[in-house]
Design a protein around this motif. Structure first.
Motif, mmCIF file in Angstrom:
data_model
loop_
_atom_site.group_PDB
_atom_site.id
_atom_site.type_symbol
_atom_site.label_atom_id
_atom_site.label_comp_id
_atom_site.label_asym_id
_atom_site.label_seq_id
_atom_site.Cartn_x
_atom_site.Cartn_y
_atom_site.Cartn_z
ATOM 1 N N GLN A 243 2.328 1.883 -3.381
ATOM 2 C CA GLN A 243 1.307 2.356 -4.322
ATOM 3 C C GLN A 243 1.026 3.832 -4.108
ATOM 4 O OE1 GLN A 243 -1.932 -0.325 -3.514
ATOM 5 N NE2 GLN A 243 -1.197 -1.908 -4.923
ATOM 6 N N GLU A 244 0.953 4.246 -2.862
ATOM 7 C CA GLU A 244 0.723 5.660 -2.556
ATOM 8 C C GLU A 244 1.909 6.521 -2.997
ATOM 9 O OE1 GLU A 244 -2.130 7.276 -0.984
ATOM 10 O OE2 GLU A 244 -2.771 5.430 -1.984
ATOM 11 N N THR B 299 9.029 8.909 -5.596
ATOM 12 C CA THR B 299 9.820 7.711 -5.848
ATOM 13 C C THR B 299 10.848 7.452 -4.741
ATOM 14 O OG1 THR B 299 11.335 9.040 -7.201
ATOM 15 C CG2 THR B 299 9.542 7.881 -8.338
ATOM 16 N N ALA C 88 3.973 5.880 -5.448
ATOM 17 C CA ALA C 88 3.925 5.970 -6.912
ATOM 18 C C ALA C 88 2.820 6.921 -7.355
ATOM 19 C CB ALA C 88 3.708 4.578 -7.506
ATOM 20 N N ARG C 89 1.666 6.878 -6.694
ATOM 21 C CA ARG C 89 0.536 7.719 -7.085
ATOM 22 C C ARG C 89 0.861 9.201 -6.907
ATOM 23 N NH1 ARG C 89 -4.444 9.536 -4.769
ATOM 24 N NH2 ARG C 89 -3.910 8.694 -2.722
ATOM 25 N N HIS C 90 1.671 9.519 -5.910
ATOM 26 C CA HIS C 90 2.027 10.916 -5.645
ATOM 27 C C HIS C 90 3.380 11.308 -6.231
ATOM 28 C CE1 HIS C 90 -1.350 11.695 -2.929
ATOM 29 N NE2 HIS C 90 -1.141 10.494 -2.422
ATOM 30 N N TRP D 13 0.829 -1.213 0.000
ATOM 31 C CA TRP D 13 0.000 0.000 0.000
ATOM 32 C C TRP D 13 0.860 1.259 0.000
ATOM 33 C CZ3 TRP D 13 -0.147 3.787 3.810
ATOM 34 C CH2 TRP D 13 -1.126 4.766 3.641
#
Length: 343
Positions: free
Chosen positions: A107-108, A115, A110-112, A104
């Motif tokens: 994923q968060e 890196t 990467a979404r924001h 999780w």
């Protein structure tokens, strides 16, 4: 933690001393009856944990998942194995939960587009509760006053404050907090010495009354990369009076701890410095060029803060500014490098 139940952290009642969220739960390792027999059902901890806001928020989320009075980590509500039904999560369930959290979090990140916040894959495999505990301990122990904070967080303060009690208590478990603190401290001091040697070798200046001795120790200190450090070795390593180098980022210096020179431990015979009571002018102090830069940066921040405070506070900040810059100037005047002979 696995014994925590819904309702273990009630909202506090306002009082003149302030409002604190307290977590009450059970302890098992030291749970005994009046005759000294072990109580497998556990007893309530004598001292509750004081919870900060993120912890309280996490508990409130768990309380929405499980029924009132139920274990917050009851296997029935957290994808636990069949053999743990009606009980707290076992090792497999905890490991799956940690793995899910890492997934999780990545994923968060990467979404924001963060890196640099991605948690890398672990070459040693899935993260277990024991390794997670060691990871947390690593970060806590490497802060100023971190050993006391580590003992407080893990509920064994007496292992830090009372050497006699600590020795007996730590032997009850091979993974006791007493051993953990010693191992983390030994690793941290070895890393500090290695870092000083590397900085000095690359031309960084070093100053302070203990600079020469610290540089000698840093050049000969044992390295621990890829080595399993045992608790007995860690205790012997830390007991070498005058040869262990501690980092104190709060005071912006290194401490080459020698007991008879330490101003922080005049009334005790401690084998380790009290980094939260560092005293200016101590004969164990060592500073590098980086410390001098940080001293001036802290002084500049005090000047900026003084502009927004009443005069008495502003005056104290400006006085501290002069002291910090004086320490940095003293370093510049007395620093030695690897290209220069030691005074």
């Amino acid at each position: 933690m696995l014994a925590m139940r819904s309702g273990c952290c009630p909202d506090p009642v306002d009082s003149p001393e302030g409002a604190w969220h307290l977590i009450r739960t059970l302890q098992f390792k030291t749970a005994v009856d009046e005759d000294g027999n072990h109580l497998s059902s556990g007893v309530e901890r004598d001292v509750p944990w004081v919870a900060i806001a993120p912890v309280v928020a996490a508990i409130r989320v768990l309380e929405r998942i499980v029924p009132e009075g139920e274990l917050l980590f009851c296997s029935d509500y957290h994808r636990g194995t069949e053999r743990h039904r009606g009980k707290a999560l076992g090792g497999d369930g905890i490991r799956e939960g940690l793995t899910d959290f890492i997934t999780w979090a990545n994923q968060e990140a990467a979404r924001h587009g963060l890196t640099h916040e991605v948690i890398p894959a672990d070459p040693a495999g899935a993260l277990t509760s024991v390794r997670f505990r060691r990871t947390l301990a690593w970060h806590i122990a490497r802060q100023p006053g971190g050993l006391v904070a580590l003992a407080l967080q893990y509920g064994h303060l007496r292992t830090v404050l009372d050497t006699d009690v600590a020795g007996g208590y730590g032997t009850r478990s091979r993974r006791g907090i007493h051993d953990l603190i010693g191992i983390e401290t030994a690793l941290s001091t070895a890393e500090t010495a290695a870092d000083l040697h590397e900085r000095y070798s690359h031309g960084e200046g070093v100053s302070g009354p203990a600079a020469r001795q610290a540089l000698h120790q840093a050049s000969t200190v044992r390295r621990f990369e890829g080595t399993t450090v045992k608790a007995d070795f860690a205790r012997k390593y830390l007991a070498r009076d005058g040869t262990v180098l501690y980092d104190n980022p709060h005071a912006l210096l290194l401490c080459r701890y020698k007991r008879d020179l330490a101003l922080c431990e005049r009334l005790t015979d401690s084998a380790m410095p009290a980094l939260d009571r560092c005293v200016a002018g101590c004969g164990n102090a060592v500073r590098t060029d980086l410390h001098a830069q940080q001293l001036r940066a802290r002084a500049d921040s005090f000047v900026r803060r003084a502009l927004h405070h009443p005069q008495p506070i502003a005056d104290r900040l400006l006085t501290a500014t002069g002291r910090l810059r004086g320490l940095a100037d003293d370093h510049d005047r007395t620093r030695v490098t690897c290209q220069e002979p030691h005074a």
